[in-house]
Design a protein around this motif. Structure first.
Motif, PDB file in Angstrom:
ATOM      1  N   PRO A  67       0.867  -1.102  -0.028  1.00  0.00           N
ATOM      2  CA  PRO A  67      -0.089   0.091  -0.183  1.00  0.00           C
ATOM      3  C   PRO A  67       0.825   1.320   0.004  1.00  0.00           C
ATOM      4  O   PRO A  67       1.955   1.262   0.697  1.00  0.00           O
ATOM      5  N   SER A  68       0.493   2.261  -0.817  1.00  0.00           N
ATOM      6  CA  SER A  68       1.039   3.617  -0.583  1.00  0.00           C
ATOM      7  C   SER A  68       0.417   4.025   0.571  1.00  0.00           C
ATOM      8  O   SER A  68      -0.281   3.550   1.312  1.00  0.00           O
ATOM      9  N   LEU A  69       0.984   5.533   0.840  1.00  0.00           N
ATOM     10  CA  LEU A  69       0.406   6.172   2.254  1.00  0.00           C
ATOM     11  C   LEU A  69      -0.703   7.183   1.599  1.00  0.00           C
ATOM     12  O   LEU A  69      -0.393   7.831   0.416  1.00  0.00           O
ATOM     13  N   LEU A  70      -1.582   7.621   2.473  1.00  0.00           N
ATOM     14  CA  LEU A  70      -2.644   8.373   2.025  1.00  0.00           C
ATOM     15  C   LEU A  70      -2.347   9.666   3.136  1.00  0.00           C
ATOM     16  O   LEU A  70      -2.712   9.481   4.397  1.00  0.00           O
ATOM     17  N   TYR A  71      -1.894  10.717   2.609  1.00  0.00           N
ATOM     18  CA  TYR A  71      -1.579  11.942   3.156  1.00  0.00           C
ATOM     19  C   TYR A  71      -2.948  12.716   3.702  1.00  0.00           C
ATOM     20  O   TYR A  71      -3.309  13.828   3.107  1.00  0.00           O
ATOM     21  N   ASP A  72      -3.978  12.042   4.486  1.00  0.00           N
ATOM     22  CA  ASP A  72      -5.113  12.654   4.531  1.00  0.00           C
ATOM     23  C   ASP A  72      -5.095  13.759   5.742  1.00  0.00           C
ATOM     24  O   ASP A  72      -5.984  13.595   6.783  1.00  0.00           O
ATOM     25  N   TYR A  73      -4.343  14.879   5.393  1.00  0.00           N
ATOM     26  CA  TYR A  73      -4.549  15.921   6.489  1.00  0.00           C
ATOM     27  C   TYR A  73      -4.116  16.911   5.550  1.00  0.00           C
ATOM     28  O   TYR A  73      -3.567  16.872   4.562  1.00  0.00           O
ATOM     29  N   GLY A  74      -4.405  18.156   6.187  1.00  0.00           N
ATOM     30  CA  GLY A  74      -4.113  19.442   5.298  1.00  0.00           C
ATOM     31  C   GLY A  74      -3.454  20.487   6.131  1.00  0.00           C
ATOM     32  O   GLY A  74      -3.351  20.788   7.337  1.00  0.00           O
ATOM     33  N   GLY A  75      -2.870  21.416   5.424  1.00  0.00           N
ATOM     34  CA  GLY A  75      -1.995  22.613   5.990  1.00  0.00           C
ATOM     35  C   GLY A  75      -1.050  22.467   6.607  1.00  0.00           C
ATOM     36  O   GLY A  75      -0.494  23.273   7.444  1.00  0.00           O
ATOM     37  N   PHE A  76      -0.273  21.300   6.353  1.00  0.00           N
ATOM     38  CA  PHE A  76       0.944  20.964   7.157  1.00  0.00           C
ATOM     39  C   PHE A  76       2.312  21.305   6.195  1.00  0.00           C
ATOM     40  O   PHE A  76       2.057  21.400   4.831  1.00  0.00           O
ATOM     41  N   THR A 108     -18.311  -8.555   5.230  1.00  0.00           N
ATOM     42  CA  THR A 108     -16.836  -7.751   5.009  1.00  0.00           C
ATOM     43  C   THR A 108     -16.774  -7.435   3.523  1.00  0.00           C
ATOM     44  O   THR A 108     -17.455  -7.895   2.564  1.00  0.00           O
ATOM     45  N   GLU A 109     -15.980  -6.636   3.041  1.00  0.00           N
ATOM     46  CA  GLU A 109     -15.670  -6.373   1.614  1.00  0.00           C
ATOM     47  C   GLU A 109     -14.186  -6.139   1.606  1.00  0.00           C
ATOM     48  O   GLU A 109     -13.383  -5.734   2.541  1.00  0.00           O
ATOM     49  N   ARG A 110     -13.389  -6.505   0.291  1.00  0.00           N
ATOM     50  CA  ARG A 110     -12.093  -6.408   0.171  1.00  0.00           C
ATOM     51  C   ARG A 110     -11.721  -4.893  -0.458  1.00  0.00           C
ATOM     52  O   ARG A 110     -12.420  -4.498  -1.064  1.00  0.00           O
ATOM     53  N   GLU A 111     -10.337  -4.455   0.001  1.00  0.00           N
ATOM     54  CA  GLU A 111      -9.901  -3.267  -0.843  1.00  0.00           C
ATOM     55  C   GLU A 111      -8.649  -3.697  -1.089  1.00  0.00           C
ATOM     56  O   GLU A 111      -7.709  -4.483  -0.418  1.00  0.00           O
ATOM     57  N   MET A 112      -8.178  -3.172  -2.174  1.00  0.00           N
ATOM     58  CA  MET A 112      -6.832  -3.478  -2.761  1.00  0.00           C
ATOM     59  C   MET A 112      -6.027  -2.256  -2.850  1.00  0.00           C
ATOM     60  O   MET A 112      -4.544  -2.404  -3.070  1.00  0.00           O
ATOM     61  N   THR A 113      -6.669  -1.053  -3.160  1.00  0.00           N
ATOM     62  CA  THR A 113      -5.485   0.129  -3.621  1.00  0.00           C
ATOM     63  C   THR A 113      -5.505   1.305  -2.760  1.00  0.00           C
ATOM     64  O   THR A 113      -4.727   2.148  -2.878  1.00  0.00           O
ATOM     65  N   ARG A 114      -6.461   1.357  -1.771  1.00  0.00           N
ATOM     66  CA  ARG A 114      -6.505   2.482  -0.735  1.00  0.00           C
ATOM     67  C   ARG A 114      -5.128   2.600  -0.212  1.00  0.00           C
ATOM     68  O   ARG A 114      -4.557   1.807   0.157  1.00  0.00           O
ATOM     69  N   GLY A 115      -4.346   3.769   0.174  1.00  0.00           N
ATOM     70  CA  GLY A 115      -3.251   3.827   0.819  1.00  0.00           C
ATOM     71  C   GLY A 115      -3.652   3.886   2.398  1.00  0.00           C
ATOM     72  O   GLY A 115      -4.742   4.003   2.733  1.00  0.00           O
ATOM     73  N   TRP A 116      -2.722   3.552   3.110  1.00  0.00           N
ATOM     74  CA  TRP A 116      -2.675   3.656   4.623  1.00  0.00           C
ATOM     75  C   TRP A 116      -2.706   5.033   5.021  1.00  0.00           C
ATOM     76  O   TRP A 116      -1.842   5.892   4.674  1.00  0.00           O
ATOM     77  N   ASP A 117      -3.888   5.447   5.824  1.00  0.00           N
ATOM     78  CA  ASP A 117      -4.021   6.757   6.194  1.00  0.00           C
ATOM     79  C   ASP A 117      -3.200   7.226   7.448  1.00  0.00           C
ATOM     80  O   ASP A 117      -2.462   6.163   7.873  1.00  0.00           O
ATOM     81  N   HIS A 118      -3.287   8.260   7.799  1.00  0.00           N
ATOM     82  CA  HIS A 118      -2.492   8.622   8.697  1.00  0.00           C
ATOM     83  C   HIS A 118      -2.394   8.037  10.328  1.00  0.00           C
ATOM     84  O   HIS A 118      -1.580   8.084  11.060  1.00  0.00           O
ATOM     85  N   GLY A 119      -3.547   7.467  10.432  1.00  0.00           N
ATOM     86  CA  GLY A 119      -3.854   6.567  11.535  1.00  0.00           C
ATOM     87  C   GLY A 119      -3.220   5.611  11.694  1.00  0.00           C
ATOM     88  O   GLY A 119      -2.931   4.942  12.864  1.00  0.00           O
ATOM     89  N   VAL A 120      -2.619   4.992  10.655  1.00  0.00           N
ATOM     90  CA  VAL A 120      -1.827   3.821  10.556  1.00  0.00           C
ATOM     91  C   VAL A 120      -0.164   4.380  10.482  1.00  0.00           C
ATOM     92  O   VAL A 120       0.473   4.010  11.207  1.00  0.00           O
TER      93      VAL A 120
END
Length: 263
Positions: A67-76, A108-120
């Motif tokens: 997985p890529s990283l999901l930079y799910d924050y703003g203003g940094f 459940t459902e499967r996910e293949m492409t979402r990046g890991w969010d910043h909580g991870v």
């Protein structure tokens, strides 16, 4: 046997800011996370992480290998959008999670492409900087039902005996406006944290207390929306009937934060 944990993951990429007031505010939590792995009973074979930053109609399981990283924050600052943490995924563990949940009657459902969010990646980059332990992320249910998330944990409990570390990554206090109110103390937040610490102590009443968390003093002041509290319920459910320990206690921007180890 691994315990399960509820950790506070901090505010955005807080541990990777330049030295200054905001970095200092989060430094006790950073210090705790830096010592997290060394306090485990042994090196886990894999990590299962439930973050307050991913929700689905039903729990979604990440089956990706890299997985890529999901930079799910703003203003940094720009450098915080170039952070790396290349831990591998684990389709094998993901399949085991799917089987356990299916056996418990949980869709459940499967996910293949979402990046890991910043909580991870933000807390785990501190706790496991070598990024050499496989990780699977599991989403919350978007209905935010407390019992459903306790049930998720109960279904996943066998993983602990398989040397999988279950980590609920959220925040015991999550009111952004409250953090930046400028207050040096907050009676409502303090009342909720006292209630939460007391609720964790008795395994026989803990799950009922968590089901009824909305009635706790200061509950909605601490959690206007409860997505950051629900990872605690998964971690607690994975250790039904077992002792809980206050593993982290600190104050950030005048608000108390607490983290827990179960089992």
């Amino acid at each position: 046997m691994q315990p399960s944990f509820f950790i506070n993951h901090g505010g955005g990429p807080c541990f990777f800011l330049e030295p200054g007031p905001m970095r200092r505010a989060w430094s006790p939590l950073e210090t705790y996370l830096a010592g997290f792995a060394s306090a485990l009973p042994g090196r886990p074979d894999a990590l299962l992480v439930i973050s307050g930053h991913w929700e689905g109609r039903v729990p979604r399981i990440h089956f990706g290998t890299s997985p890529s990283l999901l930079y799910d924050y703003g203003g940094f600052p720009p450098h915080t959008y170039a952070l790396e943490w290349p831990a591998p995924g684990s389709p094998t563990l993901a399949a085991r999670v799917a089987t356990l949940l299916d056996d418990a009657g949980i869709e459940t459902e499967r996910e293949m492409t979402r990046g890991w969010d910043h909580g991870v990646f933000v807390p785990l980059k501190i706790a496991f900087p070598d990024a050499d332990i496989p990780v699977v992320q599991l989403s919350l249910r978007q209905d935010l039902d407390p019992e459903a998330h306790l049930a998720l944990g109960r279904a996943l409990a066998p993983l602990r005996a398989e040397n999988v570390l279950i980590i609920g990554s959220g925040q015991s206090y999550h009111n952004i406006g409250g953090f930046f109110s400028g207050a040096t103390s907050d009676p409502a937040a303090e009342s909720f944290d006292r209630w939460l610490q007391a609720a964790m102590r008795d395994p026989s009443t803990r799950e009922q207390a968590l089901r009824d968390w909305r009635h706790a003093p200061g509950a909605r002041a601490a959690h206007p929306r409860e997505e950051h509290l629900l990872p605690l319920m998964v971690a607690a459910g994975a250790a039904t009937g077992e002792a809980a320990y206050l593993d982290f206690a600190g104050t950030v921007l005048g608000k108390p934060l607490s983290g827990y180890r179960f089992g």
